[in-house]
Each structure stands twice: as structure tokens, then as C-alpha cells.
Design an enzyme around this catalytic site. Sequence first.
Site, mmCIF file in Angstrom:
data_model
loop_
_atom_site.group_PDB
_atom_site.id
_atom_site.type_symbol
_atom_site.label_atom_id
_atom_site.label_comp_id
_atom_site.label_asym_id
_atom_site.label_seq_id
_atom_site.Cartn_x
_atom_site.Cartn_y
_atom_site.Cartn_z
ATOM 1 N N GLY A 1 0.786 -1.227 0.000
ATOM 2 C CA GLY A 1 0.000 0.000 0.000
ATOM 3 C C GLY A 1 0.822 1.284 0.000
ATOM 4 N N GLU B 1 3.438 4.779 5.278
ATOM 5 C CA GLU B 1 2.264 3.887 5.207
ATOM 6 C C GLU B 1 1.160 4.536 4.382
ATOM 7 O OE1 GLU B 1 0.868 1.183 5.254
ATOM 8 O OE2 GLU B 1 0.615 0.290 7.221
ATOM 9 N N ASP B 2 0.288 3.703 3.850
ATOM 10 C CA ASP B 2 -0.865 4.238 3.127
ATOM 11 C C ASP B 2 -1.948 4.700 4.104
ATOM 12 O OD1 ASP B 2 -1.344 1.620 3.952
ATOM 13 O OD2 ASP B 2 -2.219 0.954 2.068
ATOM 14 N N ASP C 1 -5.240 2.231 10.503
ATOM 15 C CA ASP C 1 -6.622 1.869 10.808
ATOM 16 C C ASP C 1 -6.686 1.481 12.291
ATOM 17 O OD1 ASP C 1 -9.262 1.195 10.114
ATOM 18 O OD2 ASP C 1 -8.727 -0.851 9.605
ATOM 19 N N PHE D 1 -14.360 2.591 4.181
ATOM 20 C CA PHE D 1 -13.375 1.823 3.431
ATOM 21 C C PHE D 1 -12.994 2.590 2.170
ATOM 22 C CE2 PHE D 1 -11.579 -1.441 0.749
ATOM 23 C CZ PHE D 1 -10.754 -2.093 1.658
ATOM 24 N N ASP E 1 -6.077 -0.944 -1.601
ATOM 25 C CA ASP E 1 -6.706 -1.933 -2.480
ATOM 26 C C ASP E 1 -8.026 -2.461 -1.936
ATOM 27 O OD1 ASP E 1 -5.298 -3.405 -0.317
ATOM 28 O OD2 ASP E 1 -5.978 -5.176 -1.415
ATOM 29 N N ARG F 1 -5.371 -0.217 -6.540
ATOM 30 C CA ARG F 1 -4.287 0.543 -5.907
ATOM 31 C C ARG F 1 -3.848 1.710 -6.788
ATOM 32 N NH1 ARG F 1 -2.178 -2.440 -1.586
ATOM 33 N NH2 ARG F 1 -2.336 -4.693 -1.765
HETATM 34 P P1 IMP Z 1 -4.093 -1.658 10.851
HETATM 35 O O1 IMP Z 1 -3.093 -2.615 11.417
HETATM 36 O O2 IMP Z 1 -5.512 -2.001 11.180
HETATM 37 O O3 IMP Z 1 -3.784 -0.214 11.160
HETATM 38 O O4 IMP Z 1 -4.016 -1.932 9.313
HETATM 39 C C1 IMP Z 1 -3.671 -1.027 8.414
HETATM 40 C C2 IMP Z 1 -3.656 -1.693 7.058
HETATM 41 O O5 IMP Z 1 -4.969 -2.191 6.704
HETATM 42 C C3 IMP Z 1 -3.306 -0.651 6.027
HETATM 43 O O6 IMP Z 1 -1.938 -0.597 5.826
HETATM 44 C C4 IMP Z 1 -4.072 -1.128 4.814
HETATM 45 O O7 IMP Z 1 -3.295 -2.053 4.108
HETATM 46 C C5 IMP Z 1 -5.284 -1.832 5.372
HETATM 47 N N1 IMP Z 1 -6.468 -0.932 5.379
HETATM 48 C C6 IMP Z 1 -7.029 -0.339 6.450
HETATM 49 N N2 IMP Z 1 -8.086 0.414 6.097
HETATM 50 C C7 IMP Z 1 -8.183 0.313 4.759
HETATM 51 C C8 IMP Z 1 -9.090 0.893 3.784
HETATM 52 O O8 IMP Z 1 -10.008 1.668 4.071
HETATM 53 N N3 IMP Z 1 -8.844 0.544 2.494
HETATM 54 C C9 IMP Z 1 -7.845 -0.282 2.116
HETATM 55 N N4 IMP Z 1 -6.979 -0.829 2.984
HETATM 56 C C10 IMP Z 1 -7.151 -0.540 4.298
HETATM 57 MG MG MG Z 2 -0.624 -0.862 4.365
#
Ligand code: IMP
Ligand code: MG
Length: 178
Positions: A45, A102-103, A106, A155, A162, A168
Site C-alpha cells: 500500500g 504507510e498508506d 486503521d 473503506f 486496495d 491501488r
Molecule cells: P491496521 O493494522 O488495522 O492499522 O491496518 C492497516 C492496514 O490495513 C493498512 O496498511 C491497509 O493495508 C489496510 N487498510 C485499512 N483500512 C483500509 C481501507 O479503508 N482501504 C484499504 N486498505 C485498508
Molecule cells: Mg498498508
Amino acid sequence: MSDIDNRFSVMIPREEVEKRIKELGAEISRDYAGKEIHMICVLKGGVYFMTLLSREISEDIPVSLDFMSVSSYGNEMKSTGIVKIVKDLDEPLQGKHVLVIEDIIDSGRTLHYLLGILKDRQPASLKLCTLLDKPDRREREVKVDYTGFVIEDKFVLGCGMDYQQQYRNLPYIAVVES
Ligand code: IMP
Ligand code: MG
């Protein structure tokens, strides 16, 4: 054809994304003046954001890149926040000014775990830059140093993000209608 075709709309247009990345590049260039930056991209991402951002860093600041790929374990492991390193970095971090790219953040599980691992490798400094942040979803504390946009709990796709490994490449940030 994916099942979400025609079910997403533009949340942040391309021009706004590009403008914000330029601003972040200028801010980071000011903060790192006189230093070197070692950017770490969290695959996949972060790859689009890192590429665009790195081009906005002042030419006076040497920038190097490395890549890391992580994946969450299955559901029961996920509650512990443990992620598996699928591809580790090529270079050691000792003494480097590390900027993780990071992208989106979350729950914060991935970055909370990853930053812990990277810190143990004794970088001179360790900061985090994310294109998007969904703070409402946070389960683990993560200190974010640079944020492109704070968004609500929806989302999103594009700019590296993605849905089932697709979309992406969209140059804007799209939101999936529910
Ligand atoms: P975390 O460990 O829950 O913070 O996960 C973050 C990862 O989940 C990001 O690096 C994304 O790859 C994926 N992710 C979280 N939210 C989204 C979204 O809205 N769209 C796409 N990918 C997401
Ligand atoms: Mg990511």
C-alpha cells in the site's frame, strides 16, 4: 470484473492528494534539513505514496529507500497484534534517520508492532508518515508524525490502497458506498 465496480466515488480528488503530498514533502524537508532520510515503505500500500512523497523532498537531503512487507496472522493471533514479516528490510537501520511510510493507519496494530521491531534496530530517529489516518478505529496507540488526511471510518481505495488487491493505481482516493 470486481463486485464493487460502480460502487465507489471520489472522496479526495487527485489534485488535492498531490497538493497535500507536496506540502508534506516541504514540511519533512524543513524538519530533516542537514540530515539524510532513510524511507521505509510498508508494501504494498505504501509504494505509491512513498514514490510521490520522495520526489517532493528537497534535493539537498539525500534520500534512500527500503521495503518491508508484513501480514497479519489469522484471527486468533490478530487480537495480540502480532504481524508476520513476509519480506524484511535489505539494510540495517543503525544510526539512520528512519521515516516509515504507510498508506493508511486503521486499528494501528500493524504499525504498533512494526515500529517496535524497527526501534530495536537502533535507528538515530524513527518517525511515521501516513497518507491517511482513521483515528476512530484505533485499537493500539501509534504516534503519527506526518498525516496527509484524517478521514472518517469508511473503506477507501486508490493511492496504494486496495480492495482484493485491485484499484491501488487509482490516482485519487475513492470511498466504497455501502
Ligand atoms: P491496521 O493494522 O488495522 O492499522 O491496518 C492497516 C492496514 O490495513 C493498512 O496498511 C491497509 O493495508 C489496510 N487498510 C485499512 N483500512 C483500509 C481501507 O479503508 N482501504 C484499504 N486498505 C485498508
Ligand atoms: Mg498498508
